[in-house]
Structures are given as C-alpha cells and as structure tokens.
Enzyme design. Structure first.
Site, PDB file in Angstrom:
ATOM      1  CG  ASP A  28      38.667   5.358   6.510  1.00  0.00           C
ATOM      2  OD1 ASP A  28      38.458   4.441   5.682  1.00  0.00           O
ATOM      3  OD2 ASP A  28      37.761   5.826   7.220  1.00  0.00           O
ATOM      4  CG  HIS A  29      39.880   2.327   9.853  1.00  0.00           C
ATOM      5  ND1 HIS A  29      39.918   3.702  10.078  1.00  0.00           N
ATOM      6  CD2 HIS A  29      38.707   1.904  10.365  1.00  0.00           C
ATOM      7  CE1 HIS A  29      38.816   4.076  10.697  1.00  0.00           C
ATOM      8  NE2 HIS A  29      38.062   2.999  10.890  1.00  0.00           N
ATOM      9  NE  ARG A  72      23.308  20.830 -20.649  1.00  0.00           N
ATOM     10  CZ  ARG A  72      23.421  19.689 -21.316  1.00  0.00           C
ATOM     11  NH1 ARG A  72      24.024  19.701 -22.509  1.00  0.00           N
ATOM     12  NH2 ARG A  72      22.960  18.558 -20.850  1.00  0.00           N
ATOM     13  CB  CYS A 119      36.223   6.433   4.133  1.00  0.00           C
ATOM     14  SG  CYS A 119      34.651   7.253   3.807  1.00  0.00           S
ATOM     15  N   GLY A 120      34.870   3.905   4.651  1.00  0.00           N
ATOM     16  CA  GLY A 120      33.858   2.876   4.832  1.00  0.00           C
ATOM     17  C   GLY A 120      32.644   3.058   3.947  1.00  0.00           C
ATOM     18  CB  THR A 121      29.848   5.301   3.893  1.00  0.00           C
ATOM     19  OG1 THR A 121      30.381   6.558   4.347  1.00  0.00           O
ATOM     20  CG2 THR A 121      29.366   4.464   5.067  1.00  0.00           C
ATOM     21  N   GLY A 122      32.413   6.123   1.938  1.00  0.00           N
ATOM     22  CA  GLY A 122      32.773   7.111   0.923  1.00  0.00           C
ATOM     23  C   GLY A 122      32.288   8.499   1.268  1.00  0.00           C
ATOM     24  CB  ILE A 123      29.575   9.696   3.481  1.00  0.00           C
ATOM     25  CG1 ILE A 123      28.489   8.918   2.740  1.00  0.00           C
ATOM     26  CG2 ILE A 123      29.026  11.046   3.955  1.00  0.00           C
ATOM     27  CD1 ILE A 123      27.355   8.425   3.637  1.00  0.00           C
ATOM     28  N   GLY A 124      32.427  10.355   4.319  1.00  0.00           N
ATOM     29  CA  GLY A 124      33.347  11.210   5.071  1.00  0.00           C
ATOM     30  C   GLY A 124      34.531  11.674   4.260  1.00  0.00           C
TER      31      GLY A 124
END
Length: 149
Positions: A8-9, A132, A65-70
C-alpha cells in the site's frame, strides 16, 4: 523463483528498495502495486498478489504496508497463503524452516532498508525443513478447508 510484490502507500517506498535489491540478486518479480504513495487500501493489493501465488504464476510473495500487520492479515484470508510478518532475521528464517511461509510481510514504516534486505535474503535462501513441521502445515490446511465456504 518468481516473487509477487504488493504494497500500500505506507509500504511503497520500501517496496521500491526491495525491487532494486531483487534486481541485484537476479530474482524475478511481478509488481502488483501500488505504484505511488497516494493512499490506497492494502487488502486490494494483498489479494491481487496472493491470487498470483495460488494460481502458480508466482512462487512466493513479499507484501509491505506501514507496519506489515494489515497486509499480512488480509493475505492470510486467502486459502493456501501463509504470510509471516517478520521484523528480524531469525523470524524470517523460522517462518521458512518451520512454517513454510509463502509470503513475507514487512512494515515499511518500522524497519530500515538494510535490515529489510537482510530479512528478504534470509527468507529467500531458507528452505522448508519439512518433517514434523509438514504435519503442522497440513493441520493449517485442514483448518482452511473446514472453514471454506
């Protein structure tokens, strides 16, 4: 290996850094956007790039993205995608060795360029251990099948 890139931006600038680094490494990629710092919605780009992986047009993806979270949350809604948000080299290595992550998520506003390149290099070079860990990946796939509509 062909990499699907998406941002994203908030991740655009780091995506451009990663593109240059992939060029240096000789790694092929497809850039699914965005193509500027104009505000956009990360799920749109995560979905485009994730579809490329699921269809076999790309082998793996790097989503930013900004944090990678979204963007990692959005990507992980696509069955078959295992997006791992990594802020350090150890997490990148383990995401491949133990989780067979097919998407690396990065935060463009939270990690520096050199660390990001080290994370990318480790993630690209690290194989899946199998054994495993394969059993656990299969359980994740079963959860996806159970809840698919």
């Amino acid at each position: 290996m062909k990499i699907a890139l998406a941002s994203d931006h908030g991740g655009f600038r780091l995506k451009e850094v990663i593109k240059n680094y992939l060029d240096e490494l000789g790694v092929e990629y497809i850039d699914f956007g965005t193509y500027s710092e104009e505000s956009v919605d990360y799920p749109d780009y995560a979905l485009k790039a994730a579809k490329s992986i699921i269809k076999g047009e790309s082998d793996r993806g790097i989503f930013i993205c900004g944090t990678g979270i979204g963007i990692s949350i959005a990507a992980n809604k696509v069955p078959g995608i295992r997006a791992a948000l990594c802020y350090n080299i150890f997490a990148a290595e383990m995401s491949r060795r133990h989780n067979n992550a097919n998407v690396l998520a990065l935060g463009g506003r939270v990690i520096g360029d050199e660390l990001a390149k080290s994370i990318v290099k480790t993630w690209l070079d690290t194989p899946f251990d199998g054994g495993r860990h394969e059993r656990r990946i299969n359980k994740i796939s079963e959860i996806e099948r159970k809840f698919a509509k």
